[in-house]
Design an enzyme around this catalytic site. Structure first.
Site, PDB file in Angstrom:
ATOM      1  CD  GLU A   1       0.902   1.956  -3.493  1.00 27.07           C
ATOM      2  OE1 GLU A   1       1.884   0.882  -3.334  1.00 27.07           O
ATOM      3  OE2 GLU A   1       1.526   3.316  -3.142  1.00 27.07           O
TER       4      GLU A   1
ATOM      5  CD  GLU B   1      12.426 -10.962   2.089  1.00 27.71           C
ATOM      6  OE1 GLU B   1      11.894 -11.953   1.647  1.00 27.71           O
ATOM      7  OE2 GLU B   1      12.613 -10.858   3.215  1.00 27.71           O
TER       8      GLU B   1
ATOM      9  N   GLY C   1       0.875  -1.266  -0.111  1.00 25.98           N
ATOM     10  CA  GLY C   1      -0.046   0.032  -0.108  1.00 25.98           C
ATOM     11  C   GLY C   1       0.872   1.244   0.078  1.00 25.98           C
TER      12      GLY C   1
ATOM     13  CD  GLU D   1       8.293 -14.775   0.379  1.00 23.58           C
ATOM     14  OE1 GLU D   1       7.873 -15.684   1.007  1.00 23.58           O
ATOM     15  OE2 GLU D   1       9.956 -14.670   0.493  1.00 23.58           O
TER      16      GLU D   1
ATOM     17  N   PRO E   1      -8.759   5.516  14.912  1.00 24.32           N
ATOM     18  CG  PRO E   1      -9.585   7.115  16.142  1.00 24.32           C
ATOM     19  CD  PRO E   1      -9.843   5.855  15.762  1.00 24.32           C
TER      20      PRO E   1
ATOM     21  CD  GLU F   1       4.018  -2.584  -3.504  1.00 24.41           C
ATOM     22  OE1 GLU F   1       5.026  -3.209  -3.322  1.00 24.41           O
ATOM     23  OE2 GLU F   1       4.152  -1.495  -2.824  1.00 24.41           O
TER      24      GLU F   1
END
Lengths: 228, 228
Positions: B67, B120, B51, B122, B88, B71
């Site tokens: 993203e 990393e 994220g 995975e 919060p 990724e």
DNA sequence: ACAAAAGTGTTGAGAGTACACCCATGC
DNA sequence: GCATGGGTGTACTCTCAACACTTTTGT
């Protein structure tokens, strides 16, 4: 490749986060939504769904409940997160991300109040809306779609009714939301088969016809289905 | 009663907004999720779902797609907003509101990369996860629930497969996600009855058994069901 | 000819839909 | 006794689940 920014110091540009509330209820045999007339620009004088900014120490749901209390004076409701709208240009003042919620309320408990940034609050028929500020029309359409879905596959309808109700009243609620008639016998058969309501033993009499049995929901609102 | 604050000047305390991605794929006959190992505190060294923060001029969906590209190196996916988490205290550094998305990807197109804040990336089996940072376990459970629901009532499964596929492959995808076996004959009957796939006329041969027909999805991903 | 996966139909149970009449009360 | 809404049962259709054998290919 990406320049590392420290997003947690306040020099970083952050969007604002608001909650916007689609509050449905049944009143005068129609599905209604609460709208407020904006007292400040932008869209001053236009109707909008009630909402407000999330405070730095309150959760989204707390913010939603606070708005609900401020605008409608209710706290016993069905409340569900709807969708998060985040188009950069949706608010002309700057970046505002709106987390929308939808609420189902029994109209007898509602006490409409205009909040700080609105001059009036009013019920509008969900099928006959005025022109709305921001992207609120989109939010409302989305909410209506979700409401129908939830009514069909879960038991949220009970949130629109008082604690004790007749099967005819329940059927009316469905017919109002779906804008169509259902067969009485099949409707009753199905509701009873679901086993979610119980006969209270009481009757609603005093009318010039056969009195109707009063039923009550077996569980508290929100405990029934957790379909998401 | 409420003191009027001008929320749009930068003196007002604003939360940060992040997108978090639950990326599902099928690989090695199992349902997998992409996780990244955090390179920076908090939760340094812990696994998390990928994220990042939403930039001030990009929409939420653009942030999610960015993203996903950063990724996993993919862009042709099924992508859907999941839920917005806004407790919060969910991030110890300060107020961070996370808009979560879930994505379904055909594993053959994935090219895992560790991004700037991860050492990393995975695949992990969705049914056998490591301990996760933040409230990511909650997000993942929610995503898995939604995935099952979507697979049952819509045609998103096609996003997990290559363009052309055999009915056995499709059935495998369902069996992997639901962790159970389906009857071949009923499965085929149902899929064909839905009328969403077409016989391409091609066969997958070269194996030491009867070759299977290759089917393709009739419409592009995302056009089929708009159930929300 | 044999191994290995592909492909194919029928039956029974349960759910949903369509449909019409008697019941209890107030006036 | 009549007007008004409350309450009830049956037959048909369709969908879903259970179940086993034949076909086509490679070796």
């Amino acid at each position: 490749m990406v320049v590392y920014e420290n997003p947690l110091d306040d020099s970083f540009k952050k969007p604002l986060v608001a909650v916007d509330m689609v509050i449905f209820t049944i009143k005068d045999d129609a599905l209604k939504v609460i709208l407020v007339k904006r007292a400040i620009p932008p869209f001053k004088g236009k109707w909008a769904i009630p909402g407000g900014f999330v405070k730095i120490n309150e959760s989204l749901e707390e913010a939603a409940k606070r708005e609900l209390m401020e605008e409608a004076g209710v706290d016993e409701v069905y409340l569900e997160q709807l969708y998060t709208f985040g188009e950069p240009k949706r608010d002309p003042r700057g970046r505002v991300i709106s987390v929308s919620y939808f609420a189902l309320v029994n109209s007898s408990g509602i006490n409409l109040k205009a909040s700080t940034d609105a001059t009036e609050a009013e019920f509008f028929s969900a099928y006959n809306l005025p022109e709305l500020a921001f992207d609120h029309e989109k939010i409302l359409k989305y909410a209506l779609q979700r409401l129908k879905w939830k009514m069909e596959y879960t038991t949220v309808a009970f949130s629109l009714l008082p604690e004790k109700f007749t099967l005819t009243e329940l059927q009316n609620a469905y017919e109002i939301v779906f804008h169509k008639k259902f067969d009485e016998r099949n409707f009753r058969k199905k509701i009873l088969a679901l086993g979610m309501i119980k006969d209270t033993g009481e009757l609603r009499g005093g009318l010039s016809h056969r009195p109707a049995k009063l039923y009550a929901f077996k569980k508290k609102i929100g405990e029934i289905f957790e379909i998401l």
